[in-house]
Write a protein that holds these residues in place. Structure first.
Motif, PDB file in Angstrom:
ATOM      1  N   ARG A  11       0.799  -1.234   0.000  1.00  0.00           N
ATOM      2  CA  ARG A  11       0.000   0.000   0.000  1.00  0.00           C
ATOM      3  C   ARG A  11       0.826   1.275   0.000  1.00  0.00           C
ATOM      4  O   ARG A  11       0.562   2.182  -0.777  1.00  0.00           O
ATOM      5  N   PRO A  12       1.846   1.373   0.885  1.00  0.00           N
ATOM      6  CA  PRO A  12       2.595   2.639   0.906  1.00  0.00           C
ATOM      7  C   PRO A  12       3.319   2.962  -0.400  1.00  0.00           C
ATOM      8  O   PRO A  12       3.349   4.105  -0.826  1.00  0.00           O
ATOM      9  N   THR A  13       3.893   1.946  -1.058  1.00  0.00           N
ATOM     10  CA  THR A  13       4.687   2.209  -2.257  1.00  0.00           C
ATOM     11  C   THR A  13       3.954   1.878  -3.554  1.00  0.00           C
ATOM     12  O   THR A  13       4.460   2.173  -4.635  1.00  0.00           O
ATOM     13  N   LYS A  14       2.794   1.231  -3.437  1.00  0.00           N
ATOM     14  CA  LYS A  14       1.982   0.809  -4.588  1.00  0.00           C
ATOM     15  C   LYS A  14       2.743  -0.202  -5.471  1.00  0.00           C
ATOM     16  O   LYS A  14       2.470  -0.347  -6.641  1.00  0.00           O
ATOM     17  N   LYS A  15       3.705  -0.908  -4.876  1.00  0.00           N
ATOM     18  CA  LYS A  15       4.515  -1.875  -5.612  1.00  0.00           C
ATOM     19  C   LYS A  15       3.932  -3.279  -5.424  1.00  0.00           C
ATOM     20  O   LYS A  15       3.429  -3.609  -4.361  1.00  0.00           O
ATOM     21  N   ARG A  16       4.006  -4.091  -6.481  1.00  0.00           N
ATOM     22  CA  ARG A  16       3.526  -5.476  -6.439  1.00  0.00           C
ATOM     23  C   ARG A  16       4.695  -6.398  -6.076  1.00  0.00           C
ATOM     24  O   ARG A  16       5.750  -6.330  -6.699  1.00  0.00           O
ATOM     25  N   TYR A  17       4.495  -7.223  -5.045  1.00  0.00           N
ATOM     26  CA  TYR A  17       5.521  -8.179  -4.632  1.00  0.00           C
ATOM     27  C   TYR A  17       5.050  -9.595  -4.902  1.00  0.00           C
ATOM     28  O   TYR A  17       3.878  -9.917  -4.756  1.00  0.00           O
ATOM     29  N   GLN A  28       8.770   0.177   9.647  1.00  0.00           N
ATOM     30  CA  GLN A  28       8.892  -0.997  10.528  1.00  0.00           C
ATOM     31  C   GLN A  28       7.537  -1.498  11.033  1.00  0.00           C
ATOM     32  O   GLN A  28       7.316  -2.702  11.129  1.00  0.00           O
ATOM     33  N   ASP A  29       6.630  -0.587  11.357  1.00  0.00           N
ATOM     34  CA  ASP A  29       5.314  -1.001  11.841  1.00  0.00           C
ATOM     35  C   ASP A  29       4.540  -1.743  10.759  1.00  0.00           C
ATOM     36  O   ASP A  29       3.883  -2.751  11.021  1.00  0.00           O
ATOM     37  N   TYR A  30       4.625  -1.263   9.525  1.00  0.00           N
ATOM     38  CA  TYR A  30       3.934  -1.918   8.413  1.00  0.00           C
ATOM     39  C   TYR A  30       4.583  -3.270   8.121  1.00  0.00           C
ATOM     40  O   TYR A  30       3.889  -4.245   7.808  1.00  0.00           O
ATOM     41  N   HIS A  33       3.221  -5.692  10.521  1.00  0.00           N
ATOM     42  CA  HIS A  33       1.854  -6.016  10.108  1.00  0.00           C
ATOM     43  C   HIS A  33       1.879  -7.083   9.013  1.00  0.00           C
ATOM     44  O   HIS A  33       1.147  -8.077   9.077  1.00  0.00           O
ATOM     45  N   LEU A  34       2.730  -6.905   8.003  1.00  0.00           N
ATOM     46  CA  LEU A  34       2.853  -7.873   6.911  1.00  0.00           C
ATOM     47  C   LEU A  34       3.359  -9.219   7.421  1.00  0.00           C
ATOM     48  O   LEU A  34       2.917 -10.275   6.962  1.00  0.00           O
ATOM     49  N   GLN A  35       4.268  -9.195   8.386  1.00  0.00           N
ATOM     50  CA  GLN A  35       4.783 -10.434   8.955  1.00  0.00           C
ATOM     51  C   GLN A  35       3.684 -11.181   9.711  1.00  0.00           C
ATOM     52  O   GLN A  35       3.565 -12.398   9.592  1.00  0.00           O
ATOM     53  N   ASN A  36       2.889 -10.443  10.463  1.00  0.00           N
ATOM     54  CA  ASN A  36       1.792 -11.074  11.209  1.00  0.00           C
ATOM     55  C   ASN A  36       0.760 -11.693  10.281  1.00  0.00           C
ATOM     56  O   ASN A  36       0.131 -12.691  10.623  1.00  0.00           O
TER      57      ASN A  36
END
Length: 81
Positions: A11-17, A28-30, A33-36
């Protein structure tokens, strides 16, 4: 940098992974969140005791509590498939 485990749009960078790519950490907080959510690999060894407790709670891993030592918490988390 942590490895990506599942497809997602950042969401922050609008990049597809995609799985296997390395996630570029911008917040770091995001990242936590992704790790969880299981989108990004978690490095348990580098986490603090409080972070491990939060991780176990988010993953609903039983048998973990605040009176345990960090090594005991790590052992309990790693025992879960």
């Amino acid at each position: 940098m942590p490895k990506v485990l599942k497809d997602f749009n950042d969401r922050p960078t609008k990049k597809r992974y995609r799985p296997g790519q390395e996630y570029e950490v911008t917040n770091q907080d995001y990242l936590k969140h992704l790790q969880n959510l299981g989108y990004v690999e978690v490095d348990l060894e580098d986490m603090t005791k409080d972070e491990l407790l939060d991780y176990a709670k988010a993953k609903e891993i039983g048998g973990v509590n605040a009176t345990m030592k960090k090594a005991e918490i790590l052992e309990t988390i790693k025992a879960v498939p």
